[in-house]
Design a protein around this motif. Sequence first.
Motif, PDB file in Angstrom:
ATOM      1  N   LEU A   1     -46.085 -16.084   7.003  1.00 25.20           N
ATOM      2  CA  LEU A   1     -45.422 -14.882   7.486  1.00 25.20           C
ATOM      3  C   LEU A   1     -44.061 -14.704   6.811  1.00 25.20           C
ATOM      4  O   LEU A   1     -43.673 -13.573   6.473  1.00 25.20           O
ATOM      5  CB  LEU A   1     -45.251 -14.947   9.004  1.00 25.20           C
ATOM      6  CG  LEU A   1     -44.566 -13.749   9.669  1.00 25.20           C
ATOM      7  CD1 LEU A   1     -45.311 -12.444   9.350  1.00 25.20           C
ATOM      8  CD2 LEU A   1     -44.477 -13.955  11.181  1.00 25.20           C
ATOM      9  N   ALA A   2     -43.362 -15.802   6.571  1.00 21.97           N
ATOM     10  CA  ALA A   2     -42.062 -15.717   5.906  1.00 21.97           C
ATOM     11  C   ALA A   2     -42.208 -15.175   4.491  1.00 21.97           C
ATOM     12  O   ALA A   2     -41.417 -14.335   4.040  1.00 21.97           O
ATOM     13  CB  ALA A   2     -41.395 -17.094   5.886  1.00 21.97           C
ATOM     14  N   THR A   3     -43.230 -15.633   3.773  1.00 29.81           N
ATOM     15  CA  THR A   3     -43.472 -15.132   2.421  1.00 29.81           C
ATOM     16  C   THR A   3     -43.864 -13.652   2.454  1.00 29.81           C
ATOM     17  O   THR A   3     -43.380 -12.840   1.653  1.00 29.81           O
ATOM     18  CB  THR A   3     -44.567 -15.957   1.736  1.00 29.81           C
ATOM     19  OG1 THR A   3     -44.069 -17.279   1.503  1.00 29.81           O
ATOM     20  CG2 THR A   3     -44.964 -15.349   0.401  1.00 29.81           C
ATOM     21  N   GLU A   4     -44.720 -13.311   3.393  1.00 34.43           N
ATOM     22  CA  GLU A   4     -45.183 -11.916   3.520  1.00 34.43           C
ATOM     23  C   GLU A   4     -44.021 -10.960   3.780  1.00 34.43           C
ATOM     24  O   GLU A   4     -43.991  -9.845   3.245  1.00 34.43           O
ATOM     25  CB  GLU A   4     -46.190 -11.827   4.668  1.00 34.43           C
ATOM     26  CG  GLU A   4     -46.665 -10.412   4.998  1.00 34.43           C
ATOM     27  CD  GLU A   4     -47.435 -10.369   6.308  1.00 34.43           C
ATOM     28  OE1 GLU A   4     -47.395  -9.328   6.981  1.00 34.43           O
ATOM     29  OE2 GLU A   4     -48.066 -11.394   6.661  1.00 34.43           O
ATOM     30  N   THR A   5     -43.042 -11.419   4.565  1.00 33.40           N
ATOM     31  CA  THR A   5     -41.953 -10.524   4.997  1.00 33.40           C
ATOM     32  C   THR A   5     -40.634 -10.792   4.287  1.00 33.40           C
ATOM     33  O   THR A   5     -39.636 -10.121   4.557  1.00 33.40           O
ATOM     34  CB  THR A   5     -41.736 -10.677   6.511  1.00 33.40           C
ATOM     35  OG1 THR A   5     -41.419 -12.054   6.816  1.00 33.40           O
ATOM     36  CG2 THR A   5     -42.970 -10.248   7.274  1.00 33.40           C
ATOM     37  N   GLY A   6     -40.608 -11.789   3.380  1.00 32.97           N
ATOM     38  CA  GLY A   6     -39.380 -12.109   2.661  1.00 32.97           C
ATOM     39  C   GLY A   6     -38.286 -12.679   3.562  1.00 32.97           C
ATOM     40  O   GLY A   6     -37.091 -12.451   3.323  1.00 32.97           O
ATOM     41  N   THR A   7     -38.682 -13.418   4.573  1.00 30.28           N
ATOM     42  CA  THR A   7     -37.732 -13.968   5.545  1.00 30.28           C
ATOM     43  C   THR A   7     -37.284 -15.366   5.125  1.00 30.28           C
ATOM     44  O   THR A   7     -38.111 -16.263   4.989  1.00 30.28           O
ATOM     45  CB  THR A   7     -38.368 -14.048   6.940  1.00 30.28           C
ATOM     46  OG1 THR A   7     -38.874 -12.755   7.307  1.00 30.28           O
ATOM     47  CG2 THR A   7     -37.348 -14.517   7.972  1.00 30.28           C
ATOM     48  N   PRO A   8     -35.987 -15.588   4.934  1.00 30.71           N
ATOM     49  CA  PRO A   8     -35.510 -16.923   4.529  1.00 30.71           C
ATOM     50  C   PRO A   8     -35.680 -17.936   5.667  1.00 30.71           C
ATOM     51  O   PRO A   8     -35.437 -17.632   6.833  1.00 30.71           O
ATOM     52  CB  PRO A   8     -34.029 -16.692   4.224  1.00 30.71           C
ATOM     53  CG  PRO A   8     -33.860 -15.213   4.082  1.00 30.71           C
ATOM     54  CD  PRO A   8     -34.893 -14.607   4.977  1.00 30.71           C
ATOM     55  N   ILE A   9     -36.082 -19.148   5.291  1.00 33.42           N
ATOM     56  CA  ILE A   9     -36.324 -20.231   6.247  1.00 33.42           C
ATOM     57  C   ILE A   9     -35.431 -21.417   5.897  1.00 33.42           C
ATOM     58  O   ILE A   9     -35.374 -21.855   4.743  1.00 33.42           O
ATOM     59  CB  ILE A   9     -37.803 -20.681   6.218  1.00 33.42           C
ATOM     60  CG1 ILE A   9     -38.722 -19.508   6.589  1.00 33.42           C
ATOM     61  CG2 ILE A   9     -38.016 -21.874   7.142  1.00 33.42           C
ATOM     62  CD1 ILE A   9     -38.608 -19.044   8.015  1.00 33.42           C
ATOM     63  N   VAL A  10     -34.753 -21.956   6.919  1.00 35.26           N
ATOM     64  CA  VAL A  10     -33.897 -23.141   6.747  1.00 35.26           C
ATOM     65  C   VAL A  10     -34.529 -24.295   7.519  1.00 35.26           C
ATOM     66  O   VAL A  10     -34.471 -24.328   8.755  1.00 35.26           O
ATOM     67  CB  VAL A  10     -32.472 -22.877   7.257  1.00 35.26           C
ATOM     68  CG1 VAL A  10     -31.611 -24.133   7.101  1.00 35.26           C
ATOM     69  CG2 VAL A  10     -31.848 -21.707   6.512  1.00 35.26           C
ATOM     70  N   PRO A  11     -35.152 -25.261   6.839  1.00 37.22           N
ATOM     71  CA  PRO A  11     -35.721 -26.415   7.541  1.00 37.22           C
ATOM     72  C   PRO A  11     -34.607 -27.307   8.083  1.00 37.22           C
ATOM     73  O   PRO A  11     -33.559 -27.473   7.451  1.00 37.22           O
ATOM     74  CB  PRO A  11     -36.526 -27.137   6.457  1.00 37.22           C
ATOM     75  CG  PRO A  11     -36.606 -26.185   5.301  1.00 37.22           C
ATOM     76  CD  PRO A  11     -35.400 -25.321   5.390  1.00 37.22           C
TER      77      PRO A  11
END
Length: 476
Positions: A65-75
């Motif tokens: 979903l993050a890739t689909e929507t261009g949402t940055p993720i911080v592990p």
Amino acid sequence: MNDISRDIDPALVERFAVIVGDKYALRDEQDIAPYLTERRGLWHGRTALVLRPGSVDEVSRIMRLATETGTPIVPQSGNTGLVGAQVPDTSGREIVLSLSRLNSIREIDVLSNTVTVEAGVILQTLQEAADAADRLFPLSLAAQGSCQIGGNLSSNAGGTGVLAYGNARELCLGVEVVLPTGEVFDDLRKLKKDNTGYDLKNLFVGAEGTLGIITAAVLKLFPKPKGREVAFAGLSSPEAALSLLSLAMDRAGAALTAFELIGQRPYDFTLLHAPGAVRPLAEDWPWYVLMQISSGRSAEDARALIEEVLSEGLEQEIVGDAVIAASLAQGDAFWNFREVLPDAQKPEGASIKHDISVPVAAIPQFIEKAAGAVQSVSPGAREVCFGHMGDGNLHYNISRPVGGDDEAFLALYHAMNKAVHDVVRSFHGSISAEHGIGQLKRDELIATAPPMAIELMRRVKTAFDPAGIMNPGKVI
């Protein structure tokens, strides 16, 4: 509800929340707060959402979903990192993904001397599980009661056992990683020898969450030592400490499992500020060494080895004074003395810290040259030097002058970093030995590393994360 949720479309927030369920999709300001800063308080971020997935499948769905929507993720694992790699930026657009619920030890294989463990397992929990299986997991850090394996691997953690056992990268045989696309790279193999192409796992170990999310790993275990001896020694100089290290390596070989150098100033700070700290030696010395010898044969063998090293050191006048721990409890007290050094510096006011490494033989020259560089930037500043001499890694911290102003001293941060790191580079050393790059050293890495190295890192980053959603703004 956290009022910054408007920074991300509420409908998108809800789509992410559905994946893990409302209980594990943190949106309340108080619930989110612990995830938005790090232990030194140098970085404070913003987010509308902290996700706490409970399975690899949920991590995969989040990343798709993050890739689909261009949402940055911080592990984020235990949030004990010291370079800001785990903290979101201030835009409010980044989502924090906590691995703490992936906390199962999947398998301990005593015959293979391996453990398969998920990213959210606390380091101390793994140490205790290995001990219960009559094995040793040797990674040891001051934060081991709260740091987690995923973060240890992502930062390629070091600690006090690197001399004998290596850092996190050397302890890792295989990984399970969720890629930015949501694809799962399953490389959970126990092989010590495998020459089938590129060593892909080592692209993720030490990448600080910029290429993918480590969800599990196969790690090495070792036979538990049958004897452990710990000693504290007082010495006149770093040169004497280097001579003692050479002697200990010659006499004890692989049984030498730790060799920590401690300057007089951090030693004094600990006696002054650490509750319950006990003076290891009766007299004061300019430098100290904490040394551990571990024997796979017997307690008697470990005792004989450490006595031989120290006796010869005293005879050669390398060592001024020394004491061997009389019990396991006293040995633990010696180690506790070493582990509280960083916290004991805090009451002395503002400090500028450096996590550096140089060739072991260059440590005395580095210490001498760096002291001059420090004084050129801030006359009266106090060098607080301690660290893992056995592997060349020093925590070269600088406290403000006595009576100085904290804010004025911290304004010298970049000038002090440059002065110390210029000395490090003059010895072909590293400006980040074990803490990583994160936000703290990103710009300096880009400015000072060989251009081809930076270009290759950028190519790797682009290949794995073309959308640029994995922990953006960190490392490279």
